[in-house]
Design an enzyme around this catalytic site. Structure first.
Site, PDB file in Angstrom:
ATOM      1  N   ARG A  85       0.852  -1.211   0.000  1.00  0.00           N
ATOM      2  CA  ARG A  85       0.000   0.000   0.000  1.00  0.00           C
ATOM      3  C   ARG A  85       0.876   1.246   0.000  1.00  0.00           C
ATOM      4  O   ARG A  85       0.558   2.246  -0.653  1.00  0.00           O
ATOM      5  CB  ARG A  85      -0.938  -0.019   1.208  1.00  0.00           C
ATOM      6  CG  ARG A  85      -2.022  -1.062   1.093  1.00  0.00           C
ATOM      7  CD  ARG A  85      -2.844  -1.160   2.364  1.00  0.00           C
ATOM      8  NE  ARG A  85      -3.470   0.112   2.697  1.00  0.00           N
ATOM      9  CZ  ARG A  85      -4.054   0.359   3.883  1.00  0.00           C
ATOM     10  NH1 ARG A  85      -4.029  -0.563   4.834  1.00  0.00           N
ATOM     11  NH2 ARG A  85      -4.618   1.512   4.140  1.00  0.00           N
ATOM     12  N   ASN A 121      -7.500   9.099   6.480  1.00  0.00           N
ATOM     13  CA  ASN A 121      -6.544   8.539   5.522  1.00  0.00           C
ATOM     14  C   ASN A 121      -5.132   8.538   6.087  1.00  0.00           C
ATOM     15  O   ASN A 121      -4.794   9.342   6.950  1.00  0.00           O
ATOM     16  CB  ASN A 121      -6.598   9.315   4.200  1.00  0.00           C
ATOM     17  CG  ASN A 121      -7.977   9.214   3.555  1.00  0.00           C
ATOM     18  OD1 ASN A 121      -8.763   8.322   3.913  1.00  0.00           O
ATOM     19  ND2 ASN A 121      -8.295  10.122   2.660  1.00  0.00           N
ATOM     20  N   HIS A 138      -5.879   8.384  12.008  1.00  0.00           N
ATOM     21  CA  HIS A 138      -5.425   6.985  12.001  1.00  0.00           C
ATOM     22  C   HIS A 138      -3.945   6.822  11.687  1.00  0.00           C
ATOM     23  O   HIS A 138      -3.523   5.754  11.284  1.00  0.00           O
ATOM     24  CB  HIS A 138      -6.265   6.186  10.999  1.00  0.00           C
ATOM     25  CG  HIS A 138      -7.717   6.179  11.306  1.00  0.00           C
ATOM     26  ND1 HIS A 138      -8.692   5.985  10.351  1.00  0.00           N
ATOM     27  CD2 HIS A 138      -8.391   6.355  12.481  1.00  0.00           C
ATOM     28  CE1 HIS A 138      -9.893   6.038  10.913  1.00  0.00           C
ATOM     29  NE2 HIS A 138      -9.730   6.262  12.200  1.00  0.00           N
ATOM     30  N   CYS A 149      11.748  -0.880  20.584  1.00  0.00           N
ATOM     31  CA  CYS A 149      12.253   0.345  21.252  1.00  0.00           C
ATOM     32  C   CYS A 149      11.444   1.578  20.880  1.00  0.00           C
ATOM     33  O   CYS A 149      11.764   2.684  21.302  1.00  0.00           O
ATOM     34  CB  CYS A 149      13.727   0.555  20.858  1.00  0.00           C
ATOM     35  SG  CYS A 149      13.956   1.115  19.147  1.00  0.00           S
ATOM     36  N   CYS A 167      14.417  -2.785  12.916  1.00  0.00           N
ATOM     37  CA  CYS A 167      14.858  -1.504  13.473  1.00  0.00           C
ATOM     38  C   CYS A 167      16.379  -1.384  13.352  1.00  0.00           C
ATOM     39  O   CYS A 167      17.098  -2.339  13.700  1.00  0.00           O
ATOM     40  CB  CYS A 167      14.445  -1.460  14.950  1.00  0.00           C
ATOM     41  SG  CYS A 167      15.093  -0.060  15.859  1.00  0.00           S
ATOM     42  N   THR A 208     -16.217   8.960   2.682  1.00  0.00           N
ATOM     43  CA  THR A 208     -16.093   7.969   3.739  1.00  0.00           C
ATOM     44  C   THR A 208     -17.395   7.198   3.889  1.00  0.00           C
ATOM     45  O   THR A 208     -18.486   7.743   3.741  1.00  0.00           O
ATOM     46  CB  THR A 208     -15.709   8.605   5.096  1.00  0.00           C
ATOM     47  OG1 THR A 208     -15.630   7.573   6.091  1.00  0.00           O
ATOM     48  CG2 THR A 208     -16.679   9.669   5.548  1.00  0.00           C
TER      49      THR A 208
HETATM   50  C1  BV8 Z   1     -11.007   2.915  19.025  1.00  0.00           C
HETATM   51  C2  BV8 Z   1      -5.720   2.593   9.691  1.00  0.00           C
HETATM   52  C3  BV8 Z   1     -11.182   2.605  21.388  1.00  0.00           C
HETATM   53  C4  BV8 Z   1      -5.220   1.290   9.220  1.00  0.00           C
HETATM   54  C5  BV8 Z   1      -8.114   2.380  10.192  1.00  0.00           C
HETATM   55  C6  BV8 Z   1     -18.333   2.242  18.442  1.00  0.00           C
HETATM   56  C7  BV8 Z   1     -19.269   1.508  17.730  1.00  0.00           C
HETATM   57  C8  BV8 Z   1     -18.870   0.401  16.971  1.00  0.00           C
HETATM   58  C9  BV8 Z   1     -17.532   0.020  16.912  1.00  0.00           C
HETATM   59  C10 BV8 Z   1     -16.604   0.757  17.604  1.00  0.00           C
HETATM   60  C11 BV8 Z   1     -17.004   1.856  18.373  1.00  0.00           C
HETATM   61  N1  BV8 Z   1     -15.878   2.390  18.937  1.00  0.00           N
HETATM   62  C12 BV8 Z   1     -14.805   1.672  18.574  1.00  0.00           C
HETATM   63  C13 BV8 Z   1     -15.215   0.654  17.763  1.00  0.00           C
HETATM   64  C14 BV8 Z   1     -14.335  -0.359  17.179  1.00  0.00           C
HETATM   65  C15 BV8 Z   1     -13.707   0.104  15.844  1.00  0.00           C
HETATM   66  C16 BV8 Z   1     -14.784   0.355  14.816  1.00  0.00           C
HETATM   67  O1  BV8 Z   1     -15.098   1.491  14.503  1.00  0.00           O
HETATM   68  N2  BV8 Z   1     -15.346  -0.710  14.281  1.00  0.00           N
HETATM   69  C17 BV8 Z   1     -16.410  -0.574  13.311  1.00  0.00           C
HETATM   70  C18 BV8 Z   1     -15.871  -0.672  11.906  1.00  0.00           C
HETATM   71  C19 BV8 Z   1     -17.413  -1.667  13.577  1.00  0.00           C
HETATM   72  N3  BV8 Z   1     -12.916   1.307  16.028  1.00  0.00           N
HETATM   73  C20 BV8 Z   1     -11.659   1.211  16.497  1.00  0.00           C
HETATM   74  O2  BV8 Z   1     -11.169   0.141  16.839  1.00  0.00           O
HETATM   75  C21 BV8 Z   1     -10.873   2.504  16.641  1.00  0.00           C
HETATM   76  N4  BV8 Z   1     -10.299   2.520  17.957  1.00  0.00           N
HETATM   77  O3  BV8 Z   1     -12.098   3.418  18.940  1.00  0.00           O
HETATM   78  O4  BV8 Z   1     -10.356   2.655  20.236  1.00  0.00           O
HETATM   79  C22 BV8 Z   1     -12.030   1.360  21.348  1.00  0.00           C
HETATM   80  C23 BV8 Z   1     -11.517   0.146  20.871  1.00  0.00           C
HETATM   81  C24 BV8 Z   1     -12.354  -0.998  20.841  1.00  0.00           C
HETATM   82  C25 BV8 Z   1     -13.690  -0.922  21.267  1.00  0.00           C
HETATM   83  C26 BV8 Z   1     -14.181   0.306  21.705  1.00  0.00           C
HETATM   84  C27 BV8 Z   1     -13.363   1.453  21.759  1.00  0.00           C
HETATM   85  C28 BV8 Z   1      -9.738   2.555  15.620  1.00  0.00           C
HETATM   86  C29 BV8 Z   1     -10.309   2.723  14.231  1.00  0.00           C
HETATM   87  C30 BV8 Z   1      -9.156   2.957  13.231  1.00  0.00           C
HETATM   88  C31 BV8 Z   1      -8.925   1.709  12.406  1.00  0.00           C
HETATM   89  N5  BV8 Z   1      -7.887   1.987  11.406  1.00  0.00           N
HETATM   90  N6  BV8 Z   1      -7.127   2.684   9.337  1.00  0.00           N
HETATM   91  C32 BV8 Z   1      -5.264   1.179   7.709  1.00  0.00           C
HETATM   92  O5  BV8 Z   1      -5.588   2.157   6.996  1.00  0.00           O
HETATM   93  O6  BV8 Z   1      -4.984   0.061   7.249  1.00  0.00           O
HETATM   94  S1  BV8 Z   1      -9.695   2.597   9.682  1.00  0.00           S
HETATM   95  C33 BV8 Z   1      -9.857   2.364   8.018  1.00  0.00           C
HETATM   96  O7  BV8 Z   1     -11.232   2.632   7.754  1.00  0.00           O
HETATM   97  C34 BV8 Z   1      -9.103   3.361   7.144  1.00  0.00           C
HETATM   98  O8  BV8 Z   1      -8.340   4.314   7.855  1.00  0.00           O
HETATM   99  C35 BV8 Z   1     -10.229   4.126   6.452  1.00  0.00           C
HETATM  100  O9  BV8 Z   1      -9.898   5.445   6.228  1.00  0.00           O
HETATM  101  C36 BV8 Z   1     -11.282   4.004   7.487  1.00  0.00           C
HETATM  102  C37 BV8 Z   1     -12.659   4.369   7.132  1.00  0.00           C
HETATM  103  O10 BV8 Z   1     -12.915   3.838   5.877  1.00  0.00           O
HETATM  104  P1  BV8 Z   1     -13.243   4.914   4.742  1.00  0.00           P
HETATM  105  O11 BV8 Z   1     -12.174   5.944   4.720  1.00  0.00           O
HETATM  106  O12 BV8 Z   1     -14.623   5.393   4.948  1.00  0.00           O
HETATM  107  O13 BV8 Z   1     -13.074   4.064   3.444  1.00  0.00           O
HETATM  108  P2  BV8 Z   1     -14.148   3.066   2.827  1.00  0.00           P
HETATM  109  O14 BV8 Z   1     -13.448   2.257   1.798  1.00  0.00           O
HETATM  110  O15 BV8 Z   1     -14.888   2.369   3.921  1.00  0.00           O
HETATM  111  O16 BV8 Z   1     -15.222   4.033   2.129  1.00  0.00           O
HETATM  112  C38 BV8 Z   1     -14.838   4.867   1.056  1.00  0.00           C
HETATM  113  C39 BV8 Z   1     -16.058   5.691   0.671  1.00  0.00           C
HETATM  114  O17 BV8 Z   1     -15.668   6.568  -0.385  1.00  0.00           O
HETATM  115  C40 BV8 Z   1     -17.208   4.850   0.135  1.00  0.00           C
HETATM  116  O18 BV8 Z   1     -18.410   5.267   0.776  1.00  0.00           O
HETATM  117  C41 BV8 Z   1     -17.263   5.183  -1.363  1.00  0.00           C
HETATM  118  O19 BV8 Z   1     -18.595   5.237  -1.848  1.00  0.00           O
HETATM  119  C42 BV8 Z   1     -16.641   6.552  -1.398  1.00  0.00           C
HETATM  120  N7  BV8 Z   1     -15.930   6.868  -2.637  1.00  0.00           N
HETATM  121  C43 BV8 Z   1     -15.201   6.051  -3.433  1.00  0.00           C
HETATM  122  N8  BV8 Z   1     -14.666   6.763  -4.455  1.00  0.00           N
HETATM  123  C44 BV8 Z   1     -15.061   8.043  -4.295  1.00  0.00           C
HETATM  124  C45 BV8 Z   1     -15.873   8.123  -3.142  1.00  0.00           C
HETATM  125  N9  BV8 Z   1     -16.433   9.271  -2.717  1.00  0.00           N
HETATM  126  C46 BV8 Z   1     -16.187  10.384  -3.452  1.00  0.00           C
HETATM  127  N10 BV8 Z   1     -15.413  10.390  -4.551  1.00  0.00           N
HETATM  128  C47 BV8 Z   1     -14.849   9.247  -5.012  1.00  0.00           C
HETATM  129  N11 BV8 Z   1     -14.105   9.282  -6.137  1.00  0.00           N
HETATM  130 ZN    ZN Z   2      14.171  -0.671  17.874  1.00  0.00          ZN
END
Ligand code: BV8
Ligand code: ZN
Length: 267
Positions: A85, A121, A138, A149, A167, A208
Site C-alpha cells: 500500500r 486517511n 489513524h 524500542c 529496526c 467515507t
Molecule cells: C477505538 C488505519 C477505542 C489502518 C483504520 C463504536 C461503535 C462500533 C464500533 C466501535 C465503536 N468504537 C470503537 C469501535 C471499534 C472500531 C470500529 O469502529 N469498528 C467498526 C468498523 C465496527 N474502532 C476502532 O477500533 C478505533 N479505535 O475506537 O479505540 C475502542 C476500541 C475498541 C472498542 C471500543 C473502543 C480505531 C479505528 C481505526 C482503524 N484503522 N485505518 C489502515 O488504513 O490500514 S480505519 C480504516 O477505515 C481506514 O483508515 C479508512 O480510512 C477508514 C474508514 O474507511 P473509509 O475511509 O470510509 O473508506 P471506505 O473504503 O470504507 O469508504 C470509502 C467511501 O468513499 C465509500 O463510501 C465510497 O462510496 C466513497 N468513494 C469512493 N470513491 C469516491 C468516493 N467518494 C467520493 N469520490 C470518489 N471518487
Molecule cells: Zn528498535
C-alpha cells in the site's frame, strides 16, 4: 432522510444549481470542519479501504488485516500488505479533490475564518496538496515504528527487502505507524478533533463510508453543536439519512466546482 434535505446526484442539470445556492451559504460559514475518508484518495489511484482486495490479498478482509492480532500472528504478511500500500501511495499524487480542499482552507483563512481537515486517511496526500490544519486520526503509512524500542522512521524509499522490516537501532520488528482496529487513537488527535467540532458551524463528510468510530460519530457531534451538515460521497452511507444536504458523485468533480462557487460567492 431529513425532510428539508434532498439527495442530489451527479447529473449537472440537477447538481449545478444546487452547488451555486449552497455555495452562497457556505461562503458565510465561520468555522468549517471537513472529515475525509479513502474516497478522497480514490481518484489518485489508491484503492479505498473497503474496495475489494485483489490478487494475493483477495482472500483477506482489510478489517482483519488492520489489527494488532493479525500483526502478532503473521508480522511478515501484514507488513508486506502495508508496504505494498505504501508503494501505491508512493506513486500517487494529490487529485482535484485534495487540491480543492487546500484552496478552500486558504480561502477560509484569508477571510479570517477557521478550517480544520480531519482525515481517516494514512497517505498524507492532504499535506502534499497544501492543507495546513490537519488532524490525522489513524496515523500514517509512511511512518514505521519499532515494536521493541518504539523508534519511528519516516520511510519514503523503495519497497522493504525484509518482512517485517527491522529496526536499525535494536533489530526489533517494525510495524506501520497507523491506528489498527481495537487500538486507541492518540489523545492529542481526539482532543483536537473535539475542539474543532465544538466550534464548527459547517461539517462536511467526504469520501467515507461513515462506519468507523470514533470518526463516524463526528457528524452527530457537529450537528448537536448546531452545525450545518453536508455529505459528498459516491454512494449513500449511514450518514446520508441525517445530513442537511447530500451531493452524490466523485469528490474530484464536485469539490472543485463547489469551492470555485464559494470563492465567487464571497468575492
Ligand atoms: C477505538 C488505519 C477505542 C489502518 C483504520 C463504536 C461503535 C462500533 C464500533 C466501535 C465503536 N468504537 C470503537 C469501535 C471499534 C472500531 C470500529 O469502529 N469498528 C467498526 C468498523 C465496527 N474502532 C476502532 O477500533 C478505533 N479505535 O475506537 O479505540 C475502542 C476500541 C475498541 C472498542 C471500543 C473502543 C480505531 C479505528 C481505526 C482503524 N484503522 N485505518 C489502515 O488504513 O490500514 S480505519 C480504516 O477505515 C481506514 O483508515 C479508512 O480510512 C477508514 C474508514 O474507511 P473509509 O475511509 O470510509 O473508506 P471506505 O473504503 O470504507 O469508504 C470509502 C467511501 O468513499 C465509500 O463510501 C465510497 O462510496 C466513497 N468513494 C469512493 N470513491 C469516491 C468516493 N467518494 C467520493 N469520490 C470518489 N471518487
Ligand atoms: Zn528498535
Amino acid at each position: 432522510m431529513a425532510p428539508e434535505r434532498e439527495a442530489l446526484y451527479a447529473p449537472d442539470m440537477v447538481m449545478e444549481p444546487a452547488i451555486q445556492s449552497l455555495a452562497v451559504a457556505l461562503s458565510r460559514k465561520r468555522s468549517i470542519v471537513v472529515l475525509t475518508g479513502a474516497g478522497v484518495s480514490a481518484e489518485s489511484g489508491i484503492p479505498t479501504f473497503r474496495d475489494a482486495l485483489t490478487g494475493y490479498w483477495a482472500k483477506f478482509d482489510p478489517q482483519e488485516l488492520a489489527t494488532p492480532e493479525a500483526f502478532e500472528r503473521n508480522p511478515e504478511e501484514v507488513s508486506r500488505w502495508y508496504d505494498e500500500r505504501r508503494m501505491r501511495c508512493r506513486d500517487a499524487r494529490p487529485n482535484p479533490a485534495h487540491r480543492a480542499l487546500a484552496q478552500w482552507e486558504a480561502l477560509q483563512t484569508a477571510r479570517g475564518g477557521r478550517f480544520t481537515l480531519i482525515t481517516q486517511n494514512v497517505d498524507r496526500l492532504h499535506q502534499a496538496a497544501g492543507n495546513r490544519t490537519i488532524v490525522e486520526l489513524h496515523g500514517s503509512l509512511w511512518v514505521w515504528r519499532c515494536t521493541r524500542c518504539s523508534r519511528e522512521v519516516e520511510e519514503r524509499g523503495p519497497a522493504f527487502t525484509e518482512f517485517p522490516p527491522r529496526c536499525i537501532d535494536c533489530g526489533g520488528p517494525r510495524r506501520p505507524g497507523v491506528v489498527w482496529f481495537g487500538e486507541f487513537l492518540a489523545p492529542t488527535v481526539i482532543r483536537d478533533a473535539h475542539a474543532a467540532l465544538a466550534d464548527c458551524d459547517l461539517f462536511v463528510s467526504i469520501g467515507t463510508s461513515a462506519v468507523v468510530h470514533p470518526a463516524a460519530s463526528f457528524l452527530a457531534e457537529a450537528r448537536a453543536n448546531g452545525a450545518y451538515t453536508l455529505e459528498i460521497n459516491l454512494d449513500a452511507t449511514p450518514a446520508s439519512a441525517t445530513v442537511d444536504q447530500a451531493l452524490f458523485g466523485k469528490a474530484g468533480e464536485i469539490l472543485p466546482r463547489l469551492v470555485g462557487a464559494i470563492e465567487a460567492a464571497g468575492a
